[in-house]
Structures are given as structure tokens and as C-alpha cells.
Design a protein around this motif. Structure first.
Motif, mmCIF file in Angstrom:
data_model
loop_
_atom_site.group_PDB
_atom_site.id
_atom_site.type_symbol
_atom_site.label_atom_id
_atom_site.label_comp_id
_atom_site.label_asym_id
_atom_site.label_seq_id
_atom_site.Cartn_x
_atom_site.Cartn_y
_atom_site.Cartn_z
ATOM 1 N N ALA A 15 0.711 -1.256 0.038
ATOM 2 C CA ALA A 15 0.005 0.146 -0.139
ATOM 3 C C ALA A 15 1.021 1.318 -0.120
ATOM 4 C CB ALA A 15 -0.972 0.157 1.084
ATOM 5 N N GLN A 16 1.942 1.229 0.603
ATOM 6 C CA GLN A 16 2.752 2.186 0.759
ATOM 7 C C GLN A 16 3.591 2.372 -0.366
ATOM 8 O OE1 GLN A 16 4.956 0.791 4.519
ATOM 9 N NE2 GLN A 16 4.430 2.515 5.564
ATOM 10 N N VAL A 29 -4.693 14.351 -6.742
ATOM 11 C CA VAL A 29 -5.916 13.956 -5.870
ATOM 12 C C VAL A 29 -6.359 12.563 -6.241
ATOM 13 C CG1 VAL A 29 -7.368 15.119 -7.846
ATOM 14 C CG2 VAL A 29 -8.310 14.976 -5.463
ATOM 15 N N ILE A 30 -6.832 11.957 -5.391
ATOM 16 C CA ILE A 30 -7.391 10.344 -5.637
ATOM 17 C C ILE A 30 -9.183 10.770 -5.242
ATOM 18 C CG2 ILE A 30 -7.519 8.073 -5.079
ATOM 19 C CD1 ILE A 30 -4.804 8.366 -4.303
ATOM 20 N N PHE A 31 -10.080 10.188 -6.010
ATOM 21 C CA PHE A 31 -11.477 10.168 -5.780
ATOM 22 C C PHE A 31 -11.653 8.870 -5.322
ATOM 23 C CE2 PHE A 31 -10.478 13.367 -8.951
ATOM 24 C CZ PHE A 31 -10.996 14.342 -8.328
ATOM 25 N N GLY A 32 -12.526 8.502 -4.095
ATOM 26 C CA GLY A 32 -12.603 7.375 -3.884
ATOM 27 C C GLY A 32 -13.853 7.206 -2.765
ATOM 28 N N VAL A 33 -14.016 5.898 -2.213
ATOM 29 C CA VAL A 33 -14.976 5.643 -1.149
ATOM 30 C C VAL A 33 -14.217 4.386 -0.116
ATOM 31 C CG1 VAL A 33 -17.343 4.611 -0.584
ATOM 32 C CG2 VAL A 33 -17.124 6.023 -2.641
ATOM 33 N N PRO A 34 -14.215 4.670 0.986
ATOM 34 C CA PRO A 34 -13.660 3.573 1.735
ATOM 35 C C PRO A 34 -14.208 2.466 1.785
ATOM 36 C CG PRO A 34 -14.654 5.095 2.984
ATOM 37 C CD PRO A 34 -14.824 5.702 1.807
ATOM 38 N N LYS A 40 -5.367 -0.536 4.546
ATOM 39 C CA LYS A 40 -4.266 -0.266 4.298
ATOM 40 C C LYS A 40 -3.772 0.837 3.355
ATOM 41 C CE LYS A 40 -2.516 -2.787 7.507
ATOM 42 N NZ LYS A 40 -1.690 -2.174 8.626
ATOM 43 N N LEU A 41 -4.616 1.066 2.253
ATOM 44 C CA LEU A 41 -4.349 1.923 1.245
ATOM 45 C C LEU A 41 -4.598 3.401 1.864
ATOM 46 C CD1 LEU A 41 -3.664 2.979 -1.577
ATOM 47 C CD2 LEU A 41 -6.127 2.623 -2.383
ATOM 48 N N TYR A 42 -5.880 3.437 2.666
ATOM 49 C CA TYR A 42 -6.043 4.641 3.440
ATOM 50 C C TYR A 42 -5.082 4.941 4.525
ATOM 51 C CZ TYR A 42 -10.587 5.393 1.130
ATOM 52 O OH TYR A 42 -11.375 5.716 0.324
ATOM 53 N N GLU A 43 -4.358 4.022 5.265
ATOM 54 C CA GLU A 43 -3.462 4.193 6.248
ATOM 55 C C GLU A 43 -2.424 4.754 5.608
ATOM 56 O OE1 GLU A 43 -1.431 1.915 9.877
ATOM 57 O OE2 GLU A 43 -1.920 0.775 8.241
ATOM 58 N N ALA A 44 -1.779 4.382 4.381
ATOM 59 C CA ALA A 44 -0.798 4.892 3.839
ATOM 60 C C ALA A 44 -0.974 6.374 3.125
ATOM 61 C CB ALA A 44 -0.483 3.912 2.471
ATOM 62 N N LEU A 45 -2.289 6.809 2.807
ATOM 63 C CA LEU A 45 -2.594 7.930 2.462
ATOM 64 C C LEU A 45 -2.564 8.852 3.616
ATOM 65 C CD1 LEU A 45 -5.276 7.089 -0.103
ATOM 66 C CD2 LEU A 45 -3.139 8.456 -0.550
ATOM 67 N N TYR A 46 -2.959 8.389 4.869
ATOM 68 C CA TYR A 46 -2.937 9.260 6.094
ATOM 69 C C TYR A 46 -1.466 9.492 6.534
ATOM 70 C CZ TYR A 46 -3.705 10.281 10.708
ATOM 71 O OH TYR A 46 -3.872 10.816 12.256
ATOM 72 N N ASP A 47 -0.605 8.473 6.557
ATOM 73 C CA ASP A 47 0.865 8.633 7.008
ATOM 74 C C ASP A 47 1.327 9.632 5.977
ATOM 75 O OD1 ASP A 47 0.283 6.671 8.868
ATOM 76 O OD2 ASP A 47 1.410 5.128 7.533
ATOM 77 N N SER A 115 -9.446 -2.575 -4.486
ATOM 78 C CA SER A 115 -8.709 -3.436 -3.474
ATOM 79 C C SER A 115 -9.605 -4.662 -3.388
ATOM 80 C CB SER A 115 -8.614 -2.663 -2.079
ATOM 81 O OG SER A 115 -9.968 -2.186 -1.840
ATOM 82 N N ASP A 116 -8.986 -5.549 -3.016
ATOM 83 C CA ASP A 116 -9.559 -6.969 -3.163
ATOM 84 C C ASP A 116 -9.464 -8.004 -1.991
ATOM 85 O OD1 ASP A 116 -11.483 -8.915 -4.407
ATOM 86 O OD2 ASP A 116 -10.389 -8.447 -6.419
ATOM 87 N N ILE A 117 -10.299 -9.000 -2.207
ATOM 88 C CA ILE A 117 -10.012 -9.952 -1.071
ATOM 89 C C ILE A 117 -8.582 -10.796 -1.211
ATOM 90 C CG2 ILE A 117 -12.337 -10.383 -1.330
ATOM 91 C CD1 ILE A 117 -11.761 -13.341 -2.697
ATOM 92 N N PRO A 118 -8.368 -11.515 -0.146
ATOM 93 C CA PRO A 118 -6.974 -12.176 -0.309
ATOM 94 C C PRO A 118 -7.070 -13.301 -1.372
ATOM 95 C CG PRO A 118 -7.759 -12.145 1.925
ATOM 96 C CD PRO A 118 -9.077 -11.723 1.048
ATOM 97 N N LEU A 119 -5.872 -13.339 -1.916
ATOM 98 C CA LEU A 119 -5.592 -14.429 -2.964
ATOM 99 C C LEU A 119 -5.831 -15.590 -2.428
ATOM 100 C CD1 LEU A 119 -2.480 -13.125 -4.786
ATOM 101 C CD2 LEU A 119 -4.581 -13.317 -5.632
ATOM 102 N N ALA A 120 -5.621 -15.963 -0.989
ATOM 103 C CA ALA A 120 -5.670 -17.139 -0.269
ATOM 104 C C ALA A 120 -7.287 -17.592 -0.424
ATOM 105 C CB ALA A 120 -5.143 -17.055 0.943
#
Length: 586
Positions: A15-16, A29-34, A40-47, A115-120
């Protein structure tokens, strides 16, 4: 997000790396919905924001994913940079489809990140599991899934390259949980951007010299040359080059709906809009009478050619076409000469060759006659604008709006009710003015979120959003976004309590058997006020003039609910509809 000293010290997760790659590509700018898969992408943007290290990236929260993709589309159209939208898995990806498809169909570079579910969890009925790669394949230039975190930089570079080169368009990247959360091992030297692909069109191409000389020869020898511009000319930023060509050749120009605004509407060589929707009769006459037709960035689709019936005598006219996409050359008509290349570069080369060949021409009697017809058209139209009829005619609304437009306005229209009236009666002042409308698929609900994207691309511009009540029902939630972000937009709602476009078609073709097209007008002013907007109801011409004056004098967002005449009361300026009613119309 990190400087060169940081790169070797702190292990980064996927994500970082995504956020740092976007920063390297100068994404503003990124346009989106959480969603739960994107935390984790949002955490990276926050940091990144907390670190306050320029250049930063602003995240704009939309109220649904479709709106986020429309915001990215409008941003890209005006900024000439790729628009970025992101959404979570499952329904979030599904909701993003309309905006991504519109961008791709309109040759707009939008990069959709899901973003998506785990590959597992693949194949195990994991909640929100969806094959997003397959979902987006038919509506993008490229759709992929990142299955290895070390490939994140490579795939993001490829995404920007594909989106901005050739015919620009949309791409989609899916990031499963592992690609977002695992440590990046490939090394800091892999994290870099290709500067050429930070804007579009990237790697512009120009035509071969021999073809350019042949095309210049056709134009120089023409008695009645006509320039026809489409959306590709706007995407290329070819306005000044096309103006130079028109003025040196004394050649008039007409445009498709997407080509509007290439020249100021009061320019002596800018005749107006051709095609089925909101046409100008003098522009149609020019197409029919010209001996050489030069199409620039125009696909010659069904609307601009009225189902390929215009020009009506293509065998007798020389058709020349310039397009970035070779697949469009000669696709719908037999061209005398086709030239693949970027509109701005090709027209610039043509102007240079023509200036070396002939002196500047003077306007012919033909151009004078066309302008005389144009003058009469606007005199008759303006006489009709003065009507005090209620409900207000849509053309009266556009006429009142024209008086407030400056040289730095962006007008955004939804499909449906406003379209034929805006394209026929809107008068842009040129320079920094732009008109935007979704023409690939004509989906409703575009204008309100689009003004948000437009604001971040052109924060200095005065924004106008035009939409019907069908569109409002699909995007009303974004009124909160406009209010929260204090977007300086004048939002004009055409309220006729119906899906007016469809109702008009039912009148013309179904013997007035109206079915499932009417709904309640209700009170949109209360809705807008509930979302925190200044809102006013408009029912009379005097109220329209007064509220527009107040709206444009202020700086914040304003919502005007205008009671407008339904399309069934008077046939809109749609050529095929008028022809159905009166076969003798020209």
C-alpha cells in the motif's frame, strides 16, 4: 512519502509503494470511497498527509463509487492528467463500472484502483469475491490483478503508460490483500515514474511529411473548405492551432458536441454544432455545401453524422481525416486521405506548410452567406428567449445563463433533458472556457460529481452543473460532497417531473402511450438545503434572472431548482425528432 535516506531503512508494504508511485507520478488528488479491503491504502494516504512532505496527495471522499469515477473523469478532461479513482471490493467495483466505461469510451485516461479479497480466499465463496479483471476487461484498455507485491511499481508504470498513450483511455488495477499488506522486497531503485506519462496525450505522434503535404494541397485548392472538430481536438489541446488554420485559410469550422469550445462561439469562423442533438442549421448547410471536409479528432459516429446520412453526398466531396487512433480512419466514410497523428501536432504542421504555400485568404462569399444565416438564427432565437412563458423553456434558462458566463467558466451537463438545449444555445466565451458532457454512453448522474472533479482540476474556474430530475435522483448524495468541500458551483436543476427524453420519444414513436416515465416533482430545494447547500426555487423568468445574479455574485455552491417545460410540450432541437414531425425541415 519517504526520501532517499528512508528507502533503505524502513521496509515498505505494498500500500505504501502504491502511494509513493502515485506521488512520483505527480498525482494531486484521488477520488474514492472507503471499504474494508482498502484500509491499508487509506492508512498509507493518512501517513503521507501526516508527514506533510510535498508533493502530497489529497483524497476526496465521494458518496458512492460511480460518482468517484465520474469525478476522476472530469478531473482528467480539464487537467490533462490521468484521473485516479479507487474503490473497495465487491459492490464497490460494480458501482465503479459506469464512470470507468464512460471515460474509456470518451478517450479519457482514468486509472481505477480496486482493493480485493486475499488471494488465499479465491474460489472459497469469500464475501465480496468477484473477478474484477474480467469485469473491467471490456470497458478498459487494460485490466490486471497484482499478485506479487514486488511487481507493484512495474504495473503502475504500465497503467499510466497505457492510459496516456495512443488513444487515451481507462485502465484498471486490482490489488488483493497480499499486494497491499506484504513487504516490498524489490528495492527502492524500482520505485520511479515515467515523466512523459504524467500527462496526456503522452508521446504525441505526427504524420508523415508526404501525407501532410498532400493534405495541405487539398485544403489550399479547395473552394469551400470546412474544418470539423470532435472531442479528440479538445483532448489534444489543439484550439490555437485550429484557430490559426481557420483564420489563414478563411475556412469555417463546425464541431460535434464534444468538440464545442475549440473556438469562442462568437468567432466569425465558428459556425456551431452539427449532428442530431442541438444542431445549428447553418452548420449543417456548411457540411452539405463544402467541397473539402477536414475531420479533426472526430469519430464520425451516429450522432454527429445523423446516422451517417450527413454529408449526404460523400462521393462528390473530398473527405480528409486526422485521428490519433488509426482504427477510426475511414471507419464510417470512404476518405480521400487519412492521417494518423496527434491533432495539435498535425494541424500545427499543416498550418506551417500552408503558410509557406499561400498568402492568408479572405472570407469568401460562401462564408459571408453562412454567417448571415447564423446571424438570423441567433436573432430569431433571442427573440424567442424573451418569452415570459411558464414553466420556463429550457432555451430561456440557457439564454439567462449565457449572460453570466465569463472567459473562465466550465459548464458541465448531464445527458438527457439539458443536452439539446445546451449544445444549441450555450455560448462559450473561449480562452479558458470549457463544456463537458458524457457522450460515450449517455449515463445520467454525471454533472453533480463531475463539478467536484472539475474543481480540483480548475480551482480558479466558475463551475456550472446542468442536470434533469432523472439525473438528480441518481446523484443527489453528492450534494453533500459539494457542500462539504465548498465547491464554487452553480447547480441548475431542470425540474419537469419526468424522464423527459424518454417521454418525448414515447410521444413521437408510441402514439403518446406514456409508461413509467413520470414521477413527483417533490421539493428538491429542501433536499439541497438538507445537505447544507444554499438553494432556491425558480418558477418565473424574473426569478430566474434574480437567482442567477445572486448565485454568480456569491462564491459558494448554489442549487437552483428550475421548473422547466417538459420536452413533450415542444419538440426539442433534435434533428431526427424534428424531421419526424416535419419531413421538410432542412
Amino acid at each position: 512519502m519517504f526520501d532517499s535516506e528512508d528507502k533503505g531503512k524502513t521496509p515498505l508494504i505494498g500500500a505504501q509503494v502504491i502511494v509513493e508511485m502515485l506521488r512520483q507520478y505527480q498525482v494531486e488528488v484521488i477520488f474514492g470511497v472507503p471499504g474494508d479491503t482498502s484500509i491499508k491504502l487509506y492508512e498509507a494516504l493518512y501517513d503521507l498527509k501526516a508527514k506533510n512532505q510535498p508533493p502530497g496527495i489529497r483524497h476526496v471522499m465521494a458518496r458512492d463509487e460511480r460518482s468517484a469515477s465520474f469525478m476522476a473523469d472530469a478531473y482528467a478532461r480539464l487537467s490533462h492528467r490521468p484521473g485516479i479513482c479507487e474503490c473497495p471490493s465487491g459492490a464497490g467495483s460494480l458501482y465503479t463500472v459506469p464512470g470507468v466505461a464512460e471515460a474509456n469510451g470518451s478517450s479519457i485516461p482514468v486509472i481505477a484502483i480496486t482493493s480485493d479479497i486475499p488471494l488465499a480466499g479465491e474460489g472459497k465463496q469469500t464475501i465480496t469475491e468477484l473477478d474484477t479483471q474480467k469485469l473491467f476487461e471490456s470497458i478498459t484498455k487494460w485490466s490486471t490483478v497484482v499478485k506479487d507485491v514486488d511487481k507493484v511499481p512495474e504495473i503502475i508504470r504500465r497503467a499510466f503508460r497505457i492510459a496516456t498513450t495512443g488513444r487515451p483511455g481507462a485502465v484498471h488495477i486490482a490489488f488483493p490483500e497480499e499486494a497491499l499488506t506484504r513487504e516490498f522486497q524489490a528495492g527502492p531503485d524500482r520505485i520511479y515514474a515515467e515523466e512523459e506519462c504524467t500527462s496526456y496525450p503522452a508521446f504525441r505522434t505526427r504524420g508523415a511529411r508526404s501525407q501532410l503535404e498532400e493534405m495541405a494541397g487539398f485544403l489550399v485548392n479547395a473552394q469551400k473548405p470546412l474544418i470539423i472538430v470532435g472531442g479528440g481536438a479538445n483532448h489534444s489541446g489543439a484550439g490555437s492551432e485550429i484557430q490559426a488554420l481557420c483564420e489563414w485559410m478563411a475556412a469555417p469550422m463546425v464541431s460535434t458536441i464534444s468538440g464545442q469550445g475549440i473556438l469562442p462561439d462568437d468567432h466569425p469562423f465558428a459556425l456551431g454544432v452539427i449532428g442530431d442533438n442541438g444542431f445549428h442549421p447553418h452548420a449543417h448547410r456548411a457540411v452539405e455545401e463544402a467541397d473539402v471536409l477536414l475531420y479533426v479528432g472526430c469519430k464520425m459516429g451516429s450522432v454527429s453524422t445523423i446516422n451517417w446520412s450527413m454529408p449526404s453526398r460523400p462521393k462528390e466531396q473530398k473527405i480528409l481525416q486526422i485521428d490519433l487512433n488509426p482504427e477510426m480512419l475511414g471507419n464510417n466514410f470512404e476518405n480521400h486521405l487519412s492521417l494518423a497523428g496527434d491533432a495539435r501536432l498535425v494541424v500545427r504542421d499543416l498550418v506551417s506548410l500552408i503558410k509557406d504555400s499561400i498568402s492568408q485568404k479572405q472570407a469568401s462569399d460562401w462564408v459571408t452567406a453562412l454567417n448571415l444565416q447564423r446571424k438570423r438564427f441567433w436573432e430569431e432565437a433571442e427573440a424567442g428567449f424573451c418569452a415570459h412563458q411558464v414553466p420556463l423553456k429550457p432555451e430561456r434558462i440557457i439564454s439567462a445563463l449565457n449572460r453570466h458566463l465569463t472567459r473562465n467558466c466550465v459548464v458541465i451537463s448531464d445527458a438527457g433533458t439539458p443536452t439539446p438545449y445546451v449544445t444549441r444555445f450555450l455560448r462559450l466565451k473561449g480562452e479558458s472556457s470549457r463544456f463537458i458532457i458524457p457522450r460515450a454512453y449517455g449515463g445520467l448522474g454525471y454533472a453533480i460529481p463531475a463539478v467536484v472533479g472539475a474543481h480540483f482540476a480548475r480551482p480558479d474556474a466558475r463551475l456550472v452543473g446542468l442536470f434533469g430530475d432523472g439525473s438528480l435522483g441518481m446523484s443527489a448524495g453528492e450534494l453533500e460532497t459539494v457542500s462539504r468541500l465548498k465547491i464554487p458551483a452553480v447547480l441548475i436543476h431542470f425540474n419537469n417531473a419526468a424522464f423527459g427524453w424518454i417521454k418525448a420519444l414515447q410521444k413521437l414513436h408510441c402514439k403518446e402511450k406514456y409508461f413509467s416515465v413520470d414521477f413527483q416533482a417533490n421539493d428538491p430545494v429542501m433536499v439541497a438545503r438538507g445537505f447544507g447547500l444554499r438553494a432556491m426555487a425558480v418558477k418565473t423568468p424574473d426569478e430566474l434572472d434574480q437567482t442567477l445574479e445572486e448565485a454568480f455574485q456569491g462564491k459558494g455552491p448554489v442549487f437552483l431548482d428550475v421548473a422547466s417545460q417538459p420536452e413533450v410540450d415542444e419538440i426539442p432541437p433534435v434533428y431526427s425528432w424534428l424531421k419526424t414531425s416535419d419531413p421538410d425541415i432542412s
